[in-house]
Write an enzyme that holds these catalytic residues in place. Structure first.
Site, mmCIF file in Angstrom:
data_model
loop_
_atom_site.group_PDB
_atom_site.id
_atom_site.type_symbol
_atom_site.label_atom_id
_atom_site.label_comp_id
_atom_site.label_asym_id
_atom_site.label_seq_id
_atom_site.Cartn_x
_atom_site.Cartn_y
_atom_site.Cartn_z
ATOM 1 N N PRO A 84 0.831 -1.204 0.000
ATOM 2 C CA PRO A 84 0.000 0.000 0.000
ATOM 3 C C PRO A 84 0.869 1.259 0.000
ATOM 4 O O PRO A 84 1.947 1.270 0.594
ATOM 5 C CB PRO A 84 -0.814 -0.101 1.296
ATOM 6 C CG PRO A 84 -0.447 -1.369 1.957
ATOM 7 C CD PRO A 84 0.619 -2.059 1.165
ATOM 8 N N GLY A 90 2.218 5.103 0.525
ATOM 9 C CA GLY A 90 2.218 6.267 1.431
ATOM 10 C C GLY A 90 1.768 5.958 2.840
ATOM 11 O O GLY A 90 1.185 6.812 3.510
ATOM 12 N N GLY A 97 3.936 4.099 5.113
ATOM 13 C CA GLY A 97 5.081 3.738 5.964
ATOM 14 C C GLY A 97 5.655 2.360 5.723
ATOM 15 O O GLY A 97 6.512 1.907 6.485
ATOM 16 N N LEU A 98 5.209 1.683 4.652
ATOM 17 C CA LEU A 98 5.704 0.315 4.420
ATOM 18 C C LEU A 98 6.760 0.255 3.306
ATOM 19 O O LEU A 98 7.048 -0.810 2.771
ATOM 20 C CB LEU A 98 4.539 -0.626 4.110
ATOM 21 C CG LEU A 98 3.513 -0.788 5.238
ATOM 22 C CD1 LEU A 98 2.387 -1.722 4.822
ATOM 23 C CD2 LEU A 98 4.172 -1.304 6.517
ATOM 24 N N GLY A 99 7.295 1.409 2.955
ATOM 25 C CA GLY A 99 8.443 1.411 2.040
ATOM 26 C C GLY A 99 8.087 1.267 0.576
ATOM 27 O O GLY A 99 8.940 0.873 -0.222
ATOM 28 N N SER A 109 7.684 3.574 -1.699
ATOM 29 C CA SER A 109 8.493 4.398 -2.601
ATOM 30 C C SER A 109 9.950 3.927 -2.627
ATOM 31 O O SER A 109 10.569 3.940 -3.699
ATOM 32 C CB SER A 109 8.381 5.894 -2.303
ATOM 33 O OG SER A 109 8.545 6.132 -0.959
ATOM 34 N N ALA A 119 10.968 0.816 -2.229
ATOM 35 C CA ALA A 119 10.990 -0.412 -3.037
ATOM 36 C C ALA A 119 10.902 -0.050 -4.523
ATOM 37 O O ALA A 119 11.569 -0.680 -5.362
ATOM 38 C CB ALA A 119 9.847 -1.335 -2.623
ATOM 39 N N ASP A 134 15.589 3.246 4.447
ATOM 40 C CA ASP A 134 14.554 2.458 3.766
ATOM 41 C C ASP A 134 15.101 1.792 2.495
ATOM 42 O O ASP A 134 14.909 0.591 2.283
ATOM 43 C CB ASP A 134 13.346 3.349 3.415
ATOM 44 C CG ASP A 134 12.627 3.856 4.658
ATOM 45 O OD1 ASP A 134 13.125 3.606 5.775
ATOM 46 O OD2 ASP A 134 11.572 4.501 4.511
HETATM 47 C C1 MEV Z 1 10.549 6.818 6.954
HETATM 48 O O1 MEV Z 1 10.210 5.498 6.563
HETATM 49 C C2 MEV Z 1 11.603 6.799 8.010
HETATM 50 C C3 MEV Z 1 12.047 8.167 8.537
HETATM 51 O O2 MEV Z 1 12.947 7.897 9.609
HETATM 52 C C4 MEV Z 1 12.745 8.979 7.480
HETATM 53 C C5 MEV Z 1 14.090 8.411 7.039
HETATM 54 O O3 MEV Z 1 14.686 7.620 7.740
HETATM 55 O O4 MEV Z 1 14.544 8.814 5.955
HETATM 56 C C6 MEV Z 1 10.885 8.960 9.089
#
Ligand code: MEV
Length: 313
Positions: free
Chosen positions: A97, A99, A101-103, A105, A107, A147
């Site tokens: 999914p 935007g 927080g699961l990476g 972009s 990936a 990431d």
């Molecule tokens: C985002 O997935 C993780 C953050 O720590 C930003 C980063 O590490 O570049 C919020």
């Protein structure tokens, strides 16, 4: 000529945001992937097709003028086409999914860099990672690089900006239950908000960085011993620090309560402000935790650690 690459998404287990300021983070890649197919074409254009839309442009456009989440792919293709006559067609398929927080972009950047570069030359994973981080910077300038690193090399690792990554050798037998708030976030905006918090609360932020640093040291020991319950306490402790820097909200707090009814610990993963939380479980409380989120109508699924990282075909 065609080439194909796939890269996994990721979960930050500990240390998001603090990692931007040099603290170590612990993260793992997950068994949900982005697959990118790239094809050399005669026509001088860059054409990108994905389940979140399409982008078709001639090479040579200024990156600043492109307003599309597919911009990193354009950047990568344009860079490679600079001294070449052809064009590139790109197809993106994602199981991650967007935007939240699961990476997704990262990936995309890693699989994109691998598939596009392979049309012309064979690069090492380190070189692909370098390209992927440059591409990620077109949408998020201040990335820590964490990431893209885990999406490239896979597994579970510690990472800091100065020393890069170190794989964690133990294979902990936890399950991560991911629940999605369905609030999309912009990592760039939230990282800026955290910077404002830091600038207005220098001492408090510096203490939090020290606390996070200590917490990570303890987590590394617990991971070696596979102490899942105690790791859960550290998850909750880390969430408290994230609350203080202002990246949580009422919906997230409710989700964390739900997770903590049956898991060992629940926290935001990634930038926060929405996105996903994960609940740490083992076989004994996995199903119960999923059921609790589902009863409250949250999109929820469990993930395993991916040990492959980037794959090229
Ligand atoms: C985002 O997935 C993780 C953050 O720590 C930003 C980063 O590490 O570049 C919020």
């Amino acid at each position: 000529m065609k080439s194909k690459a796939s890269a996994p998404g990721k979960v930050i287990l500990f240390g998001e945001h603090f990692v931007v300021y040099g603290v170590k983070a612990i993260l793992c890649s997950i068994d949900r992937r982005v697959t990118v197919t790239a094809e050399k074409i005669k026509e001088r254009k860059i054409s990108i097709k994905s389940n979140i839309g399409n982008l078709e442009l001639e090479p040579g456009k200024a990156i600043k003028e492109i307003d599309s989440p597919l911009k990193p792919f354009y950047y990568l293709a344009d860079k490679i086409l600079q001294k070449r006559d052809s064009g590139i067609k790109i197809q993106v398929e994602s199981e991650i999914p967007l935007g939240v927080g699961l990476g997704s972009s990262s990936a995309c950047c890693v699989a994109g860099a691998a598939a596009i570069s392979k049309l012309f030359s064979e690069l090492s994973k380190e070189e692909i990672l370098g390209m992927a981080i440059e591409a990620e910077k077109t949408i998020f300038q201040n990335t820590s690089g964490a990431d893209c690193t885990v999406c490239t090399f896979g597994g579970i690792m510690e990472y800091d900006k100065e020393h890069g990554f170190l794989k964690i050798k133990s294979e902990p037998n936890f399950h991560l239950v991911i629940a999605n708030s369905n609030i999309e976030h912009s990592t760039e905006v939230i990282v800026k908000d955290v910077k404002s918090f830091k600038d207005n609360n220098e001492n408090e932020f510096s203490n939090l960085c020290n606390n996070e640093h200590e917490l990570i040291k303890e987590v590394l020991e617990l991971l070696k011993k596979n102490k899942i319950k105690e790791l859960g306490e550290k998850v909750n402790q880390n969430q408290k620090y994230l609350e203080i820097i202002g990246i949580s909200n009422d919906k997230i707090r409710k989700m964390i309560e739900i997770g903590n009814e049956s898991s060992y610990g629940t926290k935001i993963t990634g930038a926060g402000g929405g996105g996903c939380v994960f609940a740490l479980t083992d076989n004994s409380n996995l199903d119960k935790t999923i059921k609790r989120f589902k009863e409250k109508n949250y999109e929820c699924f469990s993930v395993k650690i991916d040990f492959q990282g980037l794959n090229t075909f």
